[in-house]
Design a protein around this motif. Structure first.
Motif, PDB file in Angstrom:
ATOM      1  N   GLN A  51       0.847  -1.180   0.000  1.00 27.35           N
ATOM      2  CA  GLN A  51       0.000   0.000   0.000  1.00 27.35           C
ATOM      3  C   GLN A  51       0.888   1.237   0.000  1.00 27.35           C
ATOM      4  OE1 GLN A  51      -2.235  -1.260   3.506  1.00 27.35           O
ATOM      5  NE2 GLN A  51      -1.319   0.433   4.659  1.00 27.35           N
ATOM      6  N   LYS A  52       0.508   2.178  -0.865  1.00 26.09           N
ATOM      7  CA  LYS A  52       1.304   3.381  -1.057  1.00 26.09           C
ATOM      8  C   LYS A  52       0.370   4.582  -1.124  1.00 26.09           C
ATOM      9  CE  LYS A  52       4.597   0.909  -4.052  1.00 26.09           C
ATOM     10  NZ  LYS A  52       5.227   0.892  -5.409  1.00 26.09           N
ATOM     11  N   ALA A  53       0.871   5.741  -0.726  1.00 24.77           N
ATOM     12  CA  ALA A  53       0.052   6.946  -0.812  1.00 24.77           C
ATOM     13  C   ALA A  53       0.923   8.165  -1.022  1.00 24.77           C
ATOM     14  CB  ALA A  53      -0.784   7.114   0.453  1.00 24.77           C
ATOM     15  N   SER A  54       0.388   9.115  -1.759  1.00 24.44           N
ATOM     16  CA  SER A  54       1.021  10.418  -1.912  1.00 24.44           C
ATOM     17  C   SER A  54      -0.088  11.460  -1.850  1.00 24.44           C
ATOM     18  CB  SER A  54       1.787  10.494  -3.236  1.00 24.44           C
ATOM     19  OG  SER A  54       0.902  10.407  -4.335  1.00 24.44           O
ATOM     20  N   LYS A  55       0.183  12.662  -2.288  1.00 25.55           N
ATOM     21  CA  LYS A  55      -0.805  13.719  -2.132  1.00 25.55           C
ATOM     22  C   LYS A  55      -2.105  13.411  -2.857  1.00 25.55           C
ATOM     23  CE  LYS A  55      -1.565  18.671  -2.709  1.00 25.55           C
ATOM     24  NZ  LYS A  55      -1.012  19.970  -3.162  1.00 25.55           N
ATOM     25  N   ASN A  56      -2.044  13.103  -4.132  1.00 24.10           N
ATOM     26  CA  ASN A  56      -3.263  12.924  -4.923  1.00 24.10           C
ATOM     27  C   ASN A  56      -3.440  11.523  -5.476  1.00 24.10           C
ATOM     28  OD1 ASN A  56      -4.294  15.577  -4.658  1.00 24.10           O
ATOM     29  ND2 ASN A  56      -2.816  16.299  -6.162  1.00 24.10           N
ATOM     30  N   ARG A  57      -2.573  10.575  -5.088  1.00 29.79           N
ATOM     31  CA  ARG A  57      -2.688   9.209  -5.584  1.00 29.79           C
ATOM     32  C   ARG A  57      -2.399   8.220  -4.470  1.00 29.79           C
ATOM     33  NH1 ARG A  57       0.348  11.763  -9.812  1.00 29.79           N
ATOM     34  NH2 ARG A  57      -0.917  11.996 -11.703  1.00 29.79           N
ATOM     35  N   ALA A  58      -3.035   7.063  -4.569  1.00 27.91           N
ATOM     36  CA  ALA A  58      -2.775   5.971  -3.632  1.00 27.91           C
ATOM     37  C   ALA A  58      -2.938   4.653  -4.368  1.00 27.91           C
ATOM     38  CB  ALA A  58      -3.715   6.041  -2.431  1.00 27.91           C
ATOM     39  N   GLN A  59      -2.364   3.596  -3.793  1.00 23.85           N
ATOM     40  CA  GLN A  59      -2.361   2.290  -4.454  1.00 23.85           C
ATOM     41  C   GLN A  59      -2.443   1.204  -3.398  1.00 23.85           C
ATOM     42  OE1 GLN A  59       0.648   1.899  -7.536  1.00 23.85           O
ATOM     43  NE2 GLN A  59       1.029  -0.229  -6.940  1.00 23.85           N
ATOM     44  N   LEU A  60      -3.272   0.193  -3.659  1.00 20.01           N
ATOM     45  CA  LEU A  60      -3.449  -0.933  -2.741  1.00 20.01           C
ATOM     46  C   LEU A  60      -3.396  -2.214  -3.551  1.00 20.01           C
ATOM     47  CD1 LEU A  60      -4.200  -1.813   0.210  1.00 20.01           C
ATOM     48  CD2 LEU A  60      -6.589  -1.775  -0.554  1.00 20.01           C
ATOM     49  N   GLN A  61      -2.488  -3.113  -3.191  1.00 17.28           N
ATOM     50  CA  GLN A  61      -2.293  -4.363  -3.923  1.00 17.28           C
ATOM     51  C   GLN A  61      -2.694  -5.529  -3.040  1.00 17.28           C
ATOM     52  OE1 GLN A  61       1.655  -4.767  -5.464  1.00 17.28           O
ATOM     53  NE2 GLN A  61       1.261  -6.712  -6.482  1.00 17.28           N
ATOM     54  N   THR A  62      -3.598  -6.398  -3.544  1.00 14.94           N
ATOM     55  CA  THR A  62      -4.146  -7.492  -2.752  1.00 14.94           C
ATOM     56  C   THR A  62      -4.111  -8.803  -3.534  1.00 14.94           C
ATOM     57  OG1 THR A  62      -6.430  -7.224  -3.523  1.00 14.94           O
ATOM     58  CG2 THR A  62      -5.723  -5.838  -1.672  1.00 14.94           C
ATOM     59  N   THR A  63      -4.278  -9.901  -2.807  1.00  9.85           N
ATOM     60  CA  THR A  63      -4.436 -11.214  -3.437  1.00  9.85           C
ATOM     61  C   THR A  63      -5.648 -11.915  -2.833  1.00  9.85           C
ATOM     62  OG1 THR A  63      -2.971 -12.331  -1.862  1.00  9.85           O
ATOM     63  CG2 THR A  63      -1.970 -11.452  -3.888  1.00  9.85           C
ATOM     64  N   ALA A  64      -6.231 -12.843  -3.610  1.00 10.43           N
ATOM     65  CA  ALA A  64      -7.394 -13.598  -3.174  1.00 10.43           C
ATOM     66  C   ALA A  64      -7.449 -14.902  -3.942  1.00 10.43           C
ATOM     67  CB  ALA A  64      -8.678 -12.795  -3.389  1.00 10.43           C
ATOM     68  N   THR A  65      -8.309 -15.809  -3.497  1.00 13.41           N
ATOM     69  CA  THR A  65      -8.525 -17.094  -4.172  1.00 13.41           C
ATOM     70  C   THR A  65     -10.022 -17.340  -4.315  1.00 13.41           C
ATOM     71  OG1 THR A  65      -6.487 -18.003  -3.243  1.00 13.41           O
ATOM     72  CG2 THR A  65      -8.071 -19.570  -4.116  1.00 13.41           C
TER      73      THR A  65
ATOM     74  N   GLY B 146     -14.331 -25.577  -0.608  1.00 13.80           N
ATOM     75  CA  GLY B 146     -12.992 -25.030  -0.437  1.00 13.80           C
ATOM     76  C   GLY B 146     -12.045 -25.340  -1.574  1.00 13.80           C
ATOM     77  N   GLU B 147     -12.548 -25.986  -2.640  1.00 10.17           N
ATOM     78  CA  GLU B 147     -11.695 -26.280  -3.789  1.00 10.17           C
ATOM     79  C   GLU B 147     -11.383 -24.985  -4.527  1.00 10.17           C
ATOM     80  OE1 GLU B 147     -11.814 -28.706  -8.068  1.00 10.17           O
ATOM     81  OE2 GLU B 147     -13.572 -28.683  -6.748  1.00 10.17           O
ATOM     82  N   PRO B 148     -10.098 -24.670  -4.728  1.00 12.70           N
ATOM     83  CA  PRO B 148      -9.746 -23.422  -5.402  1.00 12.70           C
ATOM     84  C   PRO B 148      -9.808 -23.547  -6.918  1.00 12.70           C
ATOM     85  CG  PRO B 148      -7.758 -24.540  -4.664  1.00 12.70           C
ATOM     86  CD  PRO B 148      -8.907 -25.375  -4.191  1.00 12.70           C
ATOM     87  N   PHE B 149     -10.332 -22.515  -7.562  1.00  8.34           N
ATOM     88  CA  PHE B 149     -10.404 -22.460  -9.022  1.00  8.34           C
ATOM     89  C   PHE B 149      -9.418 -21.455  -9.598  1.00  8.34           C
ATOM     90  CE2 PHE B 149     -15.245 -23.601  -9.161  1.00  8.34           C
ATOM     91  CZ  PHE B 149     -14.932 -24.891  -8.737  1.00  8.34           C
ATOM     92  N   LEU B 150      -9.349 -20.283  -8.967  1.00 12.99           N
ATOM     93  CA  LEU B 150      -8.598 -19.157  -9.504  1.00 12.99           C
ATOM     94  C   LEU B 150      -7.803 -18.461  -8.409  1.00 12.99           C
ATOM     95  CD1 LEU B 150     -11.544 -17.522 -11.472  1.00 12.99           C
ATOM     96  CD2 LEU B 150      -9.492 -18.388 -12.599  1.00 12.99           C
ATOM     97  N   ASP B 151      -6.614 -18.003  -8.768  1.00 10.17           N
ATOM     98  CA  ASP B 151      -5.890 -17.039  -7.949  1.00 10.17           C
ATOM     99  C   ASP B 151      -6.139 -15.647  -8.517  1.00 10.17           C
ATOM    100  OD1 ASP B 151      -4.823 -18.568  -5.936  1.00 10.17           O
ATOM    101  OD2 ASP B 151      -2.881 -18.871  -6.919  1.00 10.17           O
ATOM    102  N   GLU B 152      -6.301 -14.693  -7.639  1.00 14.70           N
ATOM    103  CA  GLU B 152      -6.568 -13.320  -8.048  1.00 14.70           C
ATOM    104  C   GLU B 152      -5.494 -12.389  -7.498  1.00 14.70           C
ATOM    105  OE1 GLU B 152      -9.447  -9.859  -6.439  1.00 14.70           O
ATOM    106  OE2 GLU B 152     -10.538 -11.609  -7.215  1.00 14.70           O
ATOM    107  N   ALA B 153      -4.972 -11.533  -8.354  1.00 16.35           N
ATOM    108  CA  ALA B 153      -4.051 -10.467  -7.940  1.00 16.35           C
ATOM    109  C   ALA B 153      -4.658  -9.147  -8.402  1.00 16.35           C
ATOM    110  CB  ALA B 153      -2.673 -10.664  -8.557  1.00 16.35           C
ATOM    111  N   THR B 154      -4.981  -8.277  -7.468  1.00 24.94           N
ATOM    112  CA  THR B 154      -5.673  -7.029  -7.781  1.00 24.94           C
ATOM    113  C   THR B 154      -4.894  -5.839  -7.257  1.00 24.94           C
ATOM    114  OG1 THR B 154      -7.887  -7.989  -7.825  1.00 24.94           O
ATOM    115  CG2 THR B 154      -7.748  -5.648  -7.316  1.00 24.94           C
TER     116      THR B 154
END
Length: 346
Positions: free
Chosen positions: A130-144, A150-158
């Motif tokens: 996670q990053k932030a500056s005056k007028n911009r910010a960014q958040l990087q996450t993962t999910a399944t 509980g069987e996994p189908f997809l990995d997600e990177a957002t």
């Protein structure tokens, strides 16, 4: 026009105490609540939420820069006079109704336990950065993406890119979905893919009760809204407006209305790098504002089809943008923002 490359922007690393409140963006984690607040000049714009009860990560609430909430409160918060249909519609989210036959879109606490084996959940895994500056910010996450067993189908990177510019709040979501050890088929269906559920005041006025059926045959009735509170109207890049926007193709769509006495404009943009560009619009007058590039057979009445299939370990990236403005945005301004979005790489 100068191109913007988010990957090269000089974001400043953020910890909860790294930036003084009231000066641009801050990302404030609340592990006890399973959320990260995104604030600007000390005011909450939205929060990344990953509570177990909702069955997917989502952004909620979503506010204008001046603090007007544009998203529906339900099912997180009950607001008198708001509708309580479709409890799976919450904030801003991305998922789909048929992934190897499993319904991720309609899953919620309203689904009886006896039927849960037909539904899937997107499990938040990590916040990578996670990053932030005056007028911009960014958040990087993962999910399944997993089925009820509980069987996994997809990995997600957002990665979420947040920006304030021209007195508007920009939310860009860039998501890469990767199949695991088996092929993954996104069958052509109606309900998906990237969406926001709007507050009552931003719905379109309606005079009659309407019924909508999901892929499992469940019927939801939407009561007439009346003409006094709702004020919304859809406009699309293809020249259509109102209910005609639903099932049409276009590069952007715009919802305009009023809330708390102020003009509100919410624009949604498809990126030319995406599968299915230009997308079909799943924009309903009762407050669901969504795009669905994967349900082509449904929206084209069988003239087109996709049935997107990812082979094992194959990936697809999807990038979309929502603009929240406490302004009456002219359609010409949407064209300008679309041009800028097209020239931006993720």
């Amino acid at each position: 026009m100068k191109k913007i490359f988010f990957a090269l922007l000089p974001f400043l690393p953020l910890m909860a105490f790294a930036q003084s409140p009231g000066k641009g963006f801050s990302l404030i984690p609340h592990p006890d609540k399973n959320q990260v607040d995104i604030t600007y000049n000390g005011r909450l714009l939205t929060a990344y939420c990953y509570t177990d009860s909702i069955a997917k990560p989502f952004l909620y609430p979503v506010n204008t820069l001046n603090g007007i909430t544009v998203t529906r409160g339900f099912p997180v918060k009950l607001i008198p006079g708001e509708s309580t249909d479709h409890p799976h519609h919450v904030g801003i989210w991305m998922n789909y109704e048929s992934v190897n036959g499993i319904d991720f879109w309609n899953n919620s606490s309203a689904i009886p336990a006896a039927k849960k084996d037909h539904y899937g959940t997107i499990l938040h895994k990590k916040i990578l950065e996670q990053k932030a500056s005056k007028n911009r910010a960014q958040l990087q996450t993962t999910a399944t993406w997993v089925n009820h067993s509980g069987e996994p189908f997809l990995d997600e990177a957002t990665t979420y890119f947040f920006e304030v510019k021209n007195n508007r709040f920009y939310i860009t979501r860039s998501t890469t979905l990767t199949a695991l050890d088996k092929p993954v088929v996104f069958a052509d269906v109606k309900d998906g893919f990237f969406a926001i559920r709007l507050a009552k005041e931003l719905e379109m006025p309606s005079a009659e009760t309407r019924s909508f059926t999901d892929n499992q045959g469940n019927i939801t009735k939407i009561r007439a809204s009346g003409a006094l509170v709702p004020s919304g109207m859809y406009y699309a890049s293809n020249g259509l407006k109102g209910d005609a926007v639903w099932s049409s193709q276009g590069t952007w769509a715009l919802l305009k209305g009023k809330k708390d006495g102020a003009p509100i404009s919410i624009g949604m943009f498809d990126h030319p790098s995406n599968t299915g560009y230009p997308t079909y619009w799943h924009a309903r007058g009762y407050g669901l504002f969504a795009l669905n590039p994967l349900g082509r057979s449904v929206f084209s009445k069988g003239k087109d089809s996709l049935n997107l299939t990812l082979q094992p370990h194959q990936s697809k990236k999807f990038t979309y943008r929502i603009v929240i403005a406490q302004q009456d945005l002219p359609l010409a301004e949407m064209e300008k923002m679309e041009t800028e979005f097209k020239q931006t790489r993720y």
